[in-house]
Design a protein around this motif. Structure first.
Motif, PDB file in Angstrom:
ATOM      1  N   SER A   8     -10.964   2.851   3.949  1.00 16.36           N
ATOM      2  CA  SER A   8     -10.884   4.086   3.165  1.00 16.36           C
ATOM      3  C   SER A   8      -9.679   4.942   3.581  1.00 16.36           C
ATOM      4  O   SER A   8      -9.141   5.688   2.765  1.00 16.36           O
ATOM      5  CB  SER A   8     -12.166   4.895   3.291  1.00 16.36           C
ATOM      6  N   ARG A   9      -9.225   4.822   4.808  1.00 16.67           N
ATOM      7  CA  ARG A   9      -8.066   5.598   5.280  1.00 16.67           C
ATOM      8  C   ARG A   9      -6.743   5.041   4.756  1.00 16.67           C
ATOM      9  O   ARG A   9      -5.701   5.653   4.937  1.00 16.67           O
ATOM     10  CB  ARG A   9      -8.050   5.636   6.799  1.00 16.67           C
ATOM     11  N   LEU A  10      -6.801   3.890   4.092  1.00 16.02           N
ATOM     12  CA  LEU A  10      -5.588   3.254   3.592  1.00 16.02           C
ATOM     13  C   LEU A  10      -5.333   3.546   2.111  1.00 16.02           C
ATOM     14  O   LEU A  10      -4.283   3.194   1.590  1.00 16.02           O
ATOM     15  CB  LEU A  10      -5.663   1.741   3.817  1.00 16.02           C
ATOM     16  N   GLU A  11      -6.281   4.196   1.452  1.00 18.80           N
ATOM     17  CA  GLU A  11      -6.110   4.502   0.031  1.00 18.80           C
ATOM     18  C   GLU A  11      -4.888   5.393  -0.175  1.00 18.80           C
ATOM     19  O   GLU A  11      -4.661   6.333   0.568  1.00 18.80           O
ATOM     20  CB  GLU A  11      -7.369   5.150  -0.532  1.00 18.80           C
ATOM     21  N   GLY A  12      -4.104   5.060  -1.198  1.00 17.05           N
ATOM     22  CA  GLY A  12      -2.895   5.819  -1.499  1.00 17.05           C
ATOM     23  C   GLY A  12      -1.702   5.445  -0.638  1.00 17.05           C
ATOM     24  O   GLY A  12      -0.629   6.018  -0.781  1.00 17.05           O
ATOM     25  N   LYS A  13      -1.869   4.473   0.247  1.00 17.93           N
ATOM     26  CA  LYS A  13      -0.767   4.029   1.099  1.00 17.93           C
ATOM     27  C   LYS A  13      -0.236   2.687   0.610  1.00 17.93           C
ATOM     28  O   LYS A  13      -0.913   1.949  -0.096  1.00 17.93           O
ATOM     29  CB  LYS A  13      -1.236   3.873   2.553  1.00 17.93           C
ATOM     30  N   ASP A  31      -0.840   2.346  -5.530  1.00 14.86           N
ATOM     31  CA  ASP A  31      -1.882   2.315  -6.559  1.00 14.86           C
ATOM     32  C   ASP A  31      -2.947   1.256  -6.280  1.00 14.86           C
ATOM     33  O   ASP A  31      -3.892   1.106  -7.048  1.00 14.86           O
ATOM     34  CB  ASP A  31      -1.258   2.080  -7.936  1.00 14.86           C
ATOM     35  N   GLY A  32      -2.799   0.511  -5.185  1.00 14.27           N
ATOM     36  CA  GLY A  32      -3.781  -0.484  -4.811  1.00 14.27           C
ATOM     37  C   GLY A  32      -3.549  -1.855  -5.409  1.00 14.27           C
ATOM     38  O   GLY A  32      -4.264  -2.800  -5.098  1.00 14.27           O
ATOM     39  N   LYS A  33      -2.545  -1.993  -6.247  1.00 15.35           N
ATOM     40  CA  LYS A  33      -2.274  -3.289  -6.869  1.00 15.35           C
ATOM     41  C   LYS A  33      -1.457  -4.184  -5.933  1.00 15.35           C
ATOM     42  O   LYS A  33      -0.638  -3.711  -5.156  1.00 15.35           O
ATOM     43  CB  LYS A  33      -1.526  -3.089  -8.182  1.00 15.35           C
ATOM     44  N   VAL A  34      -1.694  -5.492  -6.049  1.00 14.01           N
ATOM     45  CA  VAL A  34      -0.909  -6.453  -5.287  1.00 14.01           C
ATOM     46  C   VAL A  34       0.512  -6.446  -5.843  1.00 14.01           C
ATOM     47  O   VAL A  34       0.718  -6.623  -7.043  1.00 14.01           O
ATOM     48  CB  VAL A  34      -1.509  -7.872  -5.392  1.00 14.01           C
ATOM     49  N   VAL A  35       1.473  -6.217  -4.972  1.00 19.66           N
ATOM     50  CA  VAL A  35       2.878  -6.169  -5.361  1.00 19.66           C
ATOM     51  C   VAL A  35       3.543  -7.524  -5.142  1.00 19.66           C
ATOM     52  O   VAL A  35       4.312  -7.984  -5.973  1.00 19.66           O
ATOM     53  CB  VAL A  35       3.626  -5.082  -4.547  1.00 19.66           C
ATOM     54  N   ARG A  87      10.773   0.389  -1.789  1.00 25.23           N
ATOM     55  CA  ARG A  87      10.604   0.450  -3.249  1.00 25.23           C
ATOM     56  C   ARG A  87       9.200   0.954  -3.606  1.00 25.23           C
ATOM     57  O   ARG A  87       9.029   1.805  -4.478  1.00 25.23           O
ATOM     58  CB  ARG A  87      10.862  -0.937  -3.838  1.00 25.23           C
ATOM     59  N   GLU A  88       8.188   0.465  -2.908  1.00 30.95           N
ATOM     60  CA  GLU A  88       6.817   0.883  -3.193  1.00 30.95           C
ATOM     61  C   GLU A  88       6.536   2.306  -2.720  1.00 30.95           C
ATOM     62  O   GLU A  88       5.804   3.041  -3.369  1.00 30.95           O
ATOM     63  CB  GLU A  88       5.814  -0.092  -2.578  1.00 30.95           C
ATOM     64  N   LEU A  89       7.116   2.699  -1.591  1.00 30.23           N
ATOM     65  CA  LEU A  89       6.923   4.060  -1.094  1.00 30.23           C
ATOM     66  C   LEU A  89       7.517   5.084  -2.053  1.00 30.23           C
ATOM     67  O   LEU A  89       7.015   6.208  -2.149  1.00 30.23           O
ATOM     68  CB  LEU A  89       7.538   4.217   0.297  1.00 30.23           C
ATOM     69  N   ALA A  90       8.559   4.697  -2.763  1.00 28.60           N
ATOM     70  CA  ALA A  90       9.211   5.629  -3.697  1.00 28.60           C
ATOM     71  C   ALA A  90       8.379   5.876  -4.951  1.00 28.60           C
ATOM     72  O   ALA A  90       8.566   6.874  -5.646  1.00 28.60           O
ATOM     73  CB  ALA A  90      10.589   5.080  -4.081  1.00 28.60           C
ATOM     74  N   LYS A  91       7.452   4.967  -5.244  1.00 28.69           N
ATOM     75  CA  LYS A  91       6.603   5.121  -6.432  1.00 28.69           C
ATOM     76  C   LYS A  91       5.476   6.090  -6.157  1.00 28.69           C
ATOM     77  O   LYS A  91       4.964   6.178  -5.060  1.00 28.69           O
ATOM     78  CB  LYS A  91       6.008   3.778  -6.840  1.00 28.69           C
ATOM     79  N   THR A  92       5.057   6.796  -7.207  1.00 30.98           N
ATOM     80  CA  THR A  92       3.886   7.657  -7.078  1.00 30.98           C
ATOM     81  C   THR A  92       2.714   6.947  -7.745  1.00 30.98           C
ATOM     82  O   THR A  92       2.867   6.319  -8.780  1.00 30.98           O
ATOM     83  CB  THR A  92       4.113   9.026  -7.746  1.00 30.98           C
ATOM     84  N   PRO A  93       1.519   7.070  -7.156  1.00 36.03           N
ATOM     85  CA  PRO A  93       0.355   6.372  -7.723  1.00 36.03           C
ATOM     86  C   PRO A  93      -0.067   6.928  -9.055  1.00 36.03           C
ATOM     87  O   PRO A  93       0.218   8.022  -9.425  1.00 36.03           O
ATOM     88  CB  PRO A  93      -0.728   6.564  -6.666  1.00 36.03           C
TER      89      PRO A  93
END
Length: 170
Positions: free
Chosen positions: A47-52, A142-146, A164-170
């Motif tokens: 649960s602490r990893l959501e949004g990361k 967003d939790g999707k497999v990249v 690249r993923e850190l730059a995206k907003t969920p």
């Protein structure tokens, strides 16, 4: 369950990446399927990893290529943890905590090293069967497999994907 196993099998050559992974369960299903036992001092709380941006890496203490990869994972952690990046290691050793706790201590791991149970080793989770080590799955905010990767990758390759993923907003 077998989707990721098939994706990983499709990229069986060392240092290959695969990105066409649509339709797979999201990070919550993947991470919640892992055991909660962490061999490192860092607890494993999905649960602490959501949004990361989360990089899950399957390793073993006896795997030479896994050991060479630890410096890359440490650098990613140092460079991006404050931006919302997280590493999670999954130790596939059959001896479990007996070898993984000393391993985590020796390598001074600052992130969770989850002890794989028989379900994980048998491929009975959304991660599917892991046939080569190290194997990685990168999840976006967003939790999707990249992407899924097998083999040792240079820091720059993984760093580019993480940035690249850190730059995206969920």
């Amino acid at each position: 369950m077998r989707h990721l196993a098939l994706a990983l099998a499709a990229v069986a050559l060392s240092a290959c990446a695969h990105t066409g992974l649509e339709g797979l369960p999201d990070a919550r299903a993947h991470l919640n399927s892992l055991p909660r036992v962490s061999a490192s001092s860092a607890p494993f709380e999905p649960s602490r990893l959501e949004g990361k941006v989360v990089l899950v890496t399957f390793i073993a203490s006896w795997c030479f290529t896994c050991l060479t990869d630890l410096s890359t994972l440490d650098k990613l952690d140092r460079d991006h943890a404050k931006e919302g990046f997280a590493n999670v290691l999954v130790g596939m050793d059959l001896e479990g905590e007996k070898v993984l706790v000393p391993f985590a201590t020796q390598w001074e791991l600052r992130y969770p090293l989850v002890v794989a149970d028989e379900r994980v080793r048998a491929g009975e989770t959304p991660f599917g069967q892991v046939r080569e080590l190290p194997a990685r799955v990168l999840f976006g905010r967003d939790g999707k497999v990249v992407a899924a990767y097998i083999g040792v990758l240079p820091y720059q390759s993984l760093n580019e994907a993480v940035v690249r993923e850190l730059a995206k907003t969920p």
